[in-house]
Design a protein around this motif. Structure first.
Motif, mmCIF file in Angstrom:
data_model
loop_
_atom_site.group_PDB
_atom_site.id
_atom_site.type_symbol
_atom_site.label_atom_id
_atom_site.label_comp_id
_atom_site.label_asym_id
_atom_site.label_seq_id
_atom_site.Cartn_x
_atom_site.Cartn_y
_atom_site.Cartn_z
ATOM 1 N N UNK A 1 0.816 -1.219 0.000
ATOM 2 C CA UNK A 1 0.000 0.000 0.000
ATOM 3 C C UNK A 1 0.848 1.266 0.000
ATOM 4 N N UNK A 2 2.193 1.125 0.111
ATOM 5 C CA UNK A 2 3.096 2.270 0.024
ATOM 6 C C UNK A 2 4.521 1.759 -0.096
ATOM 7 N N UNK A 3 5.420 2.661 -0.450
ATOM 8 C CA UNK A 3 6.843 2.317 -0.438
ATOM 9 C C UNK A 3 7.299 2.130 1.002
ATOM 10 N N UNK A 4 6.712 2.921 1.913
ATOM 11 C CA UNK A 4 7.008 2.773 3.333
ATOM 12 C C UNK A 4 6.754 1.335 3.777
ATOM 13 N N UNK A 5 5.601 0.783 3.372
ATOM 14 C CA UNK A 5 5.257 -0.601 3.722
ATOM 15 C C UNK A 5 6.268 -1.574 3.123
ATOM 16 N N UNK A 6 6.680 -1.321 1.882
ATOM 17 C CA UNK A 6 7.654 -2.211 1.229
ATOM 18 C C UNK A 6 8.991 -2.173 1.977
ATOM 19 N N UNK A 7 9.386 -0.989 2.459
ATOM 20 C CA UNK A 7 10.634 -0.874 3.223
ATOM 21 C C UNK A 7 10.510 -1.585 4.571
ATOM 22 N N UNK A 8 9.343 -1.502 5.181
ATOM 23 C CA UNK A 8 9.130 -2.216 6.449
ATOM 24 C C UNK A 8 9.239 -3.723 6.237
ATOM 25 N N UNK A 9 8.668 -4.198 5.129
ATOM 26 C CA UNK A 9 8.789 -5.625 4.803
ATOM 27 C C UNK A 9 10.259 -6.000 4.583
ATOM 28 N N UNK A 10 10.978 -5.112 3.904
ATOM 29 C CA UNK A 10 12.399 -5.378 3.622
ATOM 30 C C UNK A 10 13.189 -5.484 4.927
ATOM 31 N N UNK A 11 12.855 -4.636 5.890
ATOM 32 C CA UNK A 11 13.567 -4.661 7.176
ATOM 33 C C UNK A 11 13.305 -5.972 7.917
ATOM 34 N N UNK A 12 12.067 -6.465 7.829
ATOM 35 C CA UNK A 12 11.750 -7.765 8.469
ATOM 36 C C UNK A 12 12.489 -8.885 7.733
ATOM 37 N N UNK A 13 12.451 -8.834 6.394
ATOM 38 C CA UNK A 13 13.109 -9.878 5.593
ATOM 39 C C UNK A 13 14.625 -9.894 5.794
ATOM 40 N N UNK A 14 15.188 -8.709 6.079
ATOM 41 C CA UNK A 14 16.635 -8.631 6.298
ATOM 42 C C UNK A 14 17.000 -9.034 7.726
ATOM 43 N N UNK A 15 15.984 -9.432 8.501
ATOM 44 C CA UNK A 15 16.196 -9.839 9.900
ATOM 45 C C UNK A 15 16.894 -8.769 10.725
ATOM 46 N N UNK A 16 16.539 -7.526 10.515
ATOM 47 C CA UNK A 16 17.115 -6.447 11.310
ATOM 48 C C UNK A 16 16.593 -6.558 12.739
ATOM 49 N N UNK B 1 13.892 -15.375 -0.659
ATOM 50 C CA UNK B 1 13.107 -14.473 0.203
ATOM 51 C C UNK B 1 11.612 -14.474 -0.130
ATOM 52 N N UNK B 2 11.242 -15.105 -1.250
ATOM 53 C CA UNK B 2 9.872 -14.938 -1.767
ATOM 54 C C UNK B 2 8.811 -15.485 -0.820
ATOM 55 N N UNK B 3 9.010 -16.717 -0.360
ATOM 56 C CA UNK B 3 7.950 -17.342 0.434
ATOM 57 C C UNK B 3 7.698 -16.549 1.726
ATOM 58 N N UNK B 4 8.782 -16.122 2.371
ATOM 59 C CA UNK B 4 8.617 -15.377 3.627
ATOM 60 C C UNK B 4 7.990 -14.004 3.355
ATOM 61 N N UNK B 5 8.340 -13.393 2.218
ATOM 62 C CA UNK B 5 7.771 -12.082 1.881
ATOM 63 C C UNK B 5 6.254 -12.181 1.730
ATOM 64 N N UNK B 6 5.802 -13.247 1.092
ATOM 65 C CA UNK B 6 4.345 -13.432 0.922
ATOM 66 C C UNK B 6 3.649 -13.575 2.271
#
Ligand code: PLP
Length: 377
Positions: free
Chosen positions: A54-69, A199-204
């Motif tokens: 729903x936003x680039x902000x949301x995509x960045x939040x997903x990226x931070x989770x996927x990067x295991x920060x 990363x795909x399965x976890x991103x979904x």
């Protein structure tokens, strides 16, 4: 006459597609139009997987989770960027480490990254400012050497290229924005793209509230359940329908913006020669998308006078980021990794001119004439 800084407008079949979405009676996410958008982005960015958000902000939040920060992990990024670049990582306990920008492209200075790397560094987030892609060859080499994750904040860079490769295809992940101030729009909107198929399965799952609902819809599991961290990051079909009409016209929209950009650039050449302003620099190896047209003035005062004068003529010109390292939250949550000389200077002296795809020729000539008149006077 007043000329806004941005005028978001439909370009093609937006209304028709929204009508189709409504008639399909599938209004939540991941329907027909979302799938069309995913396919378009996968083809044009050349990524392994695209997921609308729903936003680039949301995509960045997903990226931070996927990067295991996690708590205390350091994430290298420019200070001269939008708050979401940093916030997404701070939400996970990460520490933004701010690096200065280059004086030419205003992108992160790749030569200042390596000295900021510590034991705690987990990722490098690059921002392709004004749709000009960062020096990805050097950045990817540093990331490889220190085994760091690379995330592209490509919010402004849809349809841009570096050495012939699309923005968003370089990092492990990239985030795009379709906010109404960007080139291709859906009001609010964004996408996470993945170039690493592991990363795909976890991103979904993260995007579907931490459930394996996507697998369930594909018939791969017989019920769905809570399996991981997550939130609701997907847009509804009406948003996707609007966006698909924009994506289909990406080439035409980009060409129209480039026309305006090129006419500004040519008209202001003399101002640069005379040393009155500095125009944007586009490196030889970069094809940009005309996201932004800006000037850099010799002083803050001149910049402010220019904005005020143009405003009095009905032309809305704006400055850009307050650097994150000098913002209250940036001081609380982040630290600087290098002196911020260029960042501080650019933040005080940069101004952006109106640019959008249906800016009329009469409007752009007025902007050009008023600008030259003010600056030569
Ligand atoms: C616009 C922008 C964002 C945020 O995009 P949203 O879709 O509004 O969340 C993030 N980073 C940069 C560099 C941007 O320009």
């Amino acid at each position: 006459m007043t000329i806004p800084f941005n005028r978001p407008t439909p370009f093609g079949s937006e209304l028709e597609y929204i009508k189709q979405a409504i008639e399909s009676t599938h209004l939540s996410g991941d329907g027909f139009f979302t799938k069309k958008c995913h396919a378009w982005i996968e083809e044009h960015v050349g990524c392994k997987k695209a997921l609308l958000t729903h936003s680039c902000t949301a995509a960045l939040e997903m990226a931070a989770i996927l990067a295991n920060i996690g708590v205390g992990d350091e994430v290298i990024m420019p200070s001269y960027t939008f708050v979401s670049t940093a916030n997404a990582f701070v939400l996970r306990g990460g520490i933004p480490v701010f690096v200065d920008i280059r004086p030419d492209t205003l992108n992160i200075d790749e030569n200042k990254i390596e000295t900021c790397i510590t034991e705690k560094t987990k990722a490098i987030v690059v921002v392709h400012y004004a749709g000009v892609v960062c020096e990805m060859d050097s950045i990817l080499a540093i990331a490889k050497k220190y085994d760091l994750i690379v995330i592209e904040d490509a919010a402004q860079a849809i349809y841009s290229k570096y050495k012939g490769k699309p923005a968003g295809s370089f990092g492990h992940m990239a985030a795009f924005s379709f906010h109404e101030t960007k080139n291709l729009i859906s009001g609010e909107g964004g996408a996470l793209v993945l170039n690493d198929s592991s990363l795909i399965e976890r991103a979904e799952i993260i995007r579907e509230k931490g459930t394996n609902r996507s697998k369930f819809f594909r018939g791969q599991v017989d019920k769905y359940t809570w399996v991981d961290l997550g939130s609701s990051y997907l847009p509804g079909e009406i948003t996707a329908a609007f966006l698909f009409a924009q994506l289909e016209n990406a080439k035409a929209i980009t060409e129209k913006r480039l026309q305006v950009w090129n006419s500004y650039h040519k008209s202001f050449e003399e101002l640069e020669t005379k040393g009155i302003t500095k125009r944007p620099v586009i490196p030889q190896n970069c094809e940009h998308n005309a996201h932004m047209y800006y000037f850099i003035f010799p002083s803050l005062d001149l910049r402010q006078n220019f904005i005020n004068q143009m405003k009095s003529e009905g032309i809305h010109c704006v400055f850009h980021y307050i650097p994150l390292h000098s913002s209250p939250a940036g001081k609380q949550f982040g630290r600087t990794g290098s002196p911020m000389t260029n960042t501080d200077r650019i933040s005080n002296t940069l101004v952006r001119l109106p640019i959008f795809c249906d800016l009329l020729a009469s409007e752009s000539s007025l902007i050009i004439n008023k600008t030259i008149h003010f600056l030569e006077g």
